[in-house]
Design a protein around this motif. Structure first.
Motif, PDB file in Angstrom:
ATOM      1  N   ARG A 155       0.708  -3.881  -3.170  1.00 56.07           N
ATOM      2  CA  ARG A 155      -0.193  -2.728  -3.052  1.00 56.07           C
ATOM      3  C   ARG A 155      -0.190  -2.159  -1.632  1.00 56.07           C
ATOM      4  O   ARG A 155      -0.160  -0.956  -1.444  1.00 56.07           O
ATOM      5  CB  ARG A 155      -1.604  -3.099  -3.470  1.00 56.07           C
ATOM      6  N   HIS A 156      -0.234  -3.034  -0.647  1.00 50.04           N
ATOM      7  CA  HIS A 156      -0.214  -2.573   0.750  1.00 50.04           C
ATOM      8  C   HIS A 156       1.106  -1.874   1.050  1.00 50.04           C
ATOM      9  O   HIS A 156       1.143  -0.801   1.638  1.00 50.04           O
ATOM     10  CB  HIS A 156      -0.429  -3.750   1.703  1.00 50.04           C
ATOM     11  N   ASN A 166       6.598  -3.418  10.677  1.00 49.41           N
ATOM     12  CA  ASN A 166       5.238  -3.140  11.117  1.00 49.41           C
ATOM     13  C   ASN A 166       4.665  -1.994  10.286  1.00 49.41           C
ATOM     14  O   ASN A 166       4.633  -0.850  10.708  1.00 49.41           O
ATOM     15  CB  ASN A 166       5.222  -2.800  12.607  1.00 49.41           C
ATOM     16  N   SER A 167       4.222  -2.328   9.082  1.00 47.93           N
ATOM     17  CA  SER A 167       3.763  -1.302   8.157  1.00 47.93           C
ATOM     18  C   SER A 167       2.509  -0.596   8.647  1.00 47.93           C
ATOM     19  O   SER A 167       2.304   0.573   8.361  1.00 47.93           O
ATOM     20  CB  SER A 167       3.542  -1.894   6.765  1.00 47.93           C
ATOM     21  N   GLY A 168       1.663  -1.269   9.410  1.00 42.10           N
ATOM     22  CA  GLY A 168       0.470  -0.623   9.959  1.00 42.10           C
ATOM     23  C   GLY A 168       0.832   0.497  10.914  1.00 42.10           C
ATOM     24  O   GLY A 168       0.243   1.580  10.880  1.00 42.10           O
ATOM     25  N   ILE A 175       5.130  -1.752  -7.976  1.00 36.27           N
ATOM     26  CA  ILE A 175       4.454  -0.523  -7.567  1.00 36.27           C
ATOM     27  C   ILE A 175       5.369   0.294  -6.656  1.00 36.27           C
ATOM     28  O   ILE A 175       5.509   1.506  -6.827  1.00 36.27           O
ATOM     29  CB  ILE A 175       3.109  -0.828  -6.873  1.00 36.27           C
ATOM     30  N   CYS A 176       6.000  -0.379  -5.716  1.00 37.63           N
ATOM     31  CA  CYS A 176       6.937   0.312  -4.814  1.00 37.63           C
ATOM     32  C   CYS A 176       8.105   0.898  -5.593  1.00 37.63           C
ATOM     33  O   CYS A 176       8.532   2.028  -5.336  1.00 37.63           O
ATOM     34  CB  CYS A 176       7.444  -0.641  -3.738  1.00 37.63           C
ATOM     35  N   ALA A 177       8.626   0.142  -6.542  1.00 35.53           N
ATOM     36  CA  ALA A 177       9.749   0.627  -7.351  1.00 35.53           C
ATOM     37  C   ALA A 177       9.353   1.874  -8.128  1.00 35.53           C
ATOM     38  O   ALA A 177      10.131   2.833  -8.212  1.00 35.53           O
ATOM     39  CB  ALA A 177      10.222  -0.459  -8.307  1.00 35.53           C
ATOM     40  N   ASP A 178       8.158   1.886  -8.676  1.00 35.57           N
ATOM     41  CA  ASP A 178       7.689   3.038  -9.439  1.00 35.57           C
ATOM     42  C   ASP A 178       7.639   4.290  -8.560  1.00 35.57           C
ATOM     43  O   ASP A 178       8.030   5.379  -8.995  1.00 35.57           O
ATOM     44  CB  ASP A 178       6.319   2.741 -10.040  1.00 35.57           C
ATOM     45  N   ILE A 179       7.198   4.143  -7.328  1.00 37.16           N
ATOM     46  CA  ILE A 179       7.150   5.267  -6.388  1.00 37.16           C
ATOM     47  C   ILE A 179       8.561   5.770  -6.101  1.00 37.16           C
ATOM     48  O   ILE A 179       8.832   6.968  -6.124  1.00 37.16           O
ATOM     49  CB  ILE A 179       6.449   4.850  -5.075  1.00 37.16           C
ATOM     50  N   VAL A 231       5.377   2.878   1.435  1.00 40.50           N
ATOM     51  CA  VAL A 231       6.518   3.480   0.745  1.00 40.50           C
ATOM     52  C   VAL A 231       6.145   4.881   0.264  1.00 40.50           C
ATOM     53  O   VAL A 231       6.918   5.829   0.419  1.00 40.50           O
ATOM     54  CB  VAL A 231       6.988   2.582  -0.422  1.00 40.50           C
ATOM     55  N   ARG A 232       4.948   5.029  -0.300  1.00 41.89           N
ATOM     56  CA  ARG A 232       4.490   6.342  -0.777  1.00 41.89           C
ATOM     57  C   ARG A 232       4.467   7.349   0.372  1.00 41.89           C
ATOM     58  O   ARG A 232       4.893   8.488   0.236  1.00 41.89           O
ATOM     59  CB  ARG A 232       3.099   6.226  -1.393  1.00 41.89           C
ATOM     60  N   ARG A 233       3.990   6.924   1.514  1.00 41.64           N
ATOM     61  CA  ARG A 233       3.919   7.820   2.669  1.00 41.64           C
ATOM     62  C   ARG A 233       5.317   8.241   3.125  1.00 41.64           C
ATOM     63  O   ARG A 233       5.560   9.410   3.399  1.00 41.64           O
ATOM     64  CB  ARG A 233       3.172   7.160   3.816  1.00 41.64           C
TER      65      ARG A 233
END
Length: 166
Positions: free
Chosen positions: A63-64, A8-10, A102-106, A69-71
């Motif tokens: 992207r979502h 539940n990413s939201g 994108i997630c991997a880069d983070i 992941v960044r958070r």
């Protein structure tokens, strides 16, 4: 942990937003618990909040998921190198397998960077996981970040190049 385990990413985003003061003081108790237990394993001892979100990434767009992941990585300080107890997959193994560049880069560029040579129980590296699934953009990112193209999977001696050539 339940919102992470269910993907539940939201809900995770809402909880993490509170770290930036976007929620009222009443909503902060759950958030404090999330941060306090960010790197604890779930009740079945499989993985951390970041691990569980990464496990469910394939159900969403990159992207979502990158925002979540960044958070978890940048704001909560999640340890990007904690693996599950079953197969010893790290979050980087999972995002590499799913092609989530994108997630991997983070994860790779976290304040405590990901171990590019981390091994699963079978000895696969994140590069091997990306090659096995044919994710060329992920292979490029991992190689440019310093992943060893000659690393052999301990189970059978295969390399990422073996799989990429198939």
């Amino acid at each position: 942990m339940i919102v992470c385990q269910k993907g539940n990413s939201g809900a995770v985003a809402t909880l993490v937003d509170a770290f930036n003061g976007r929620l009222s003081a009443e909503g902060m108790e759950g958030v404090k618990e999330l941060r306090k237990h960010c790197d604890q394993r779930n009740s079945s001892n499989q993985g951390t909040a970041l691990w569980m979100i990464c496990q469910n990434l394939h159900k969403n767009d990159d992207r979502h998921c990158a925002d979540i992941v960044r958070r978890l990585v940048c704001q909560c300080g999640a340890d990007v190198n904690l693996a599950d107890d079953k197969k010893n997959f790290t979050p980087l193994h999972m995002v590499s397998e799913f092609g989530m560049v994108i997630c991997a880069d983070i994860i790779i560029n976290a304040s405590k960077p990901a171990d590019l040579e981390a091994r699963t129980r079978s000895g696969a590296t994140p590069l091997f996981c990306a090659a096995q699934e044919g994710h060329t953009d992920m292979l490029t990112l991992l190689l440019e970040s310093g992943a060893d193209p000659d690393a052999e999977r301990t189970m059978d001696g295969a390399t990422a190049a073996h799989w990429a050539a198939k």
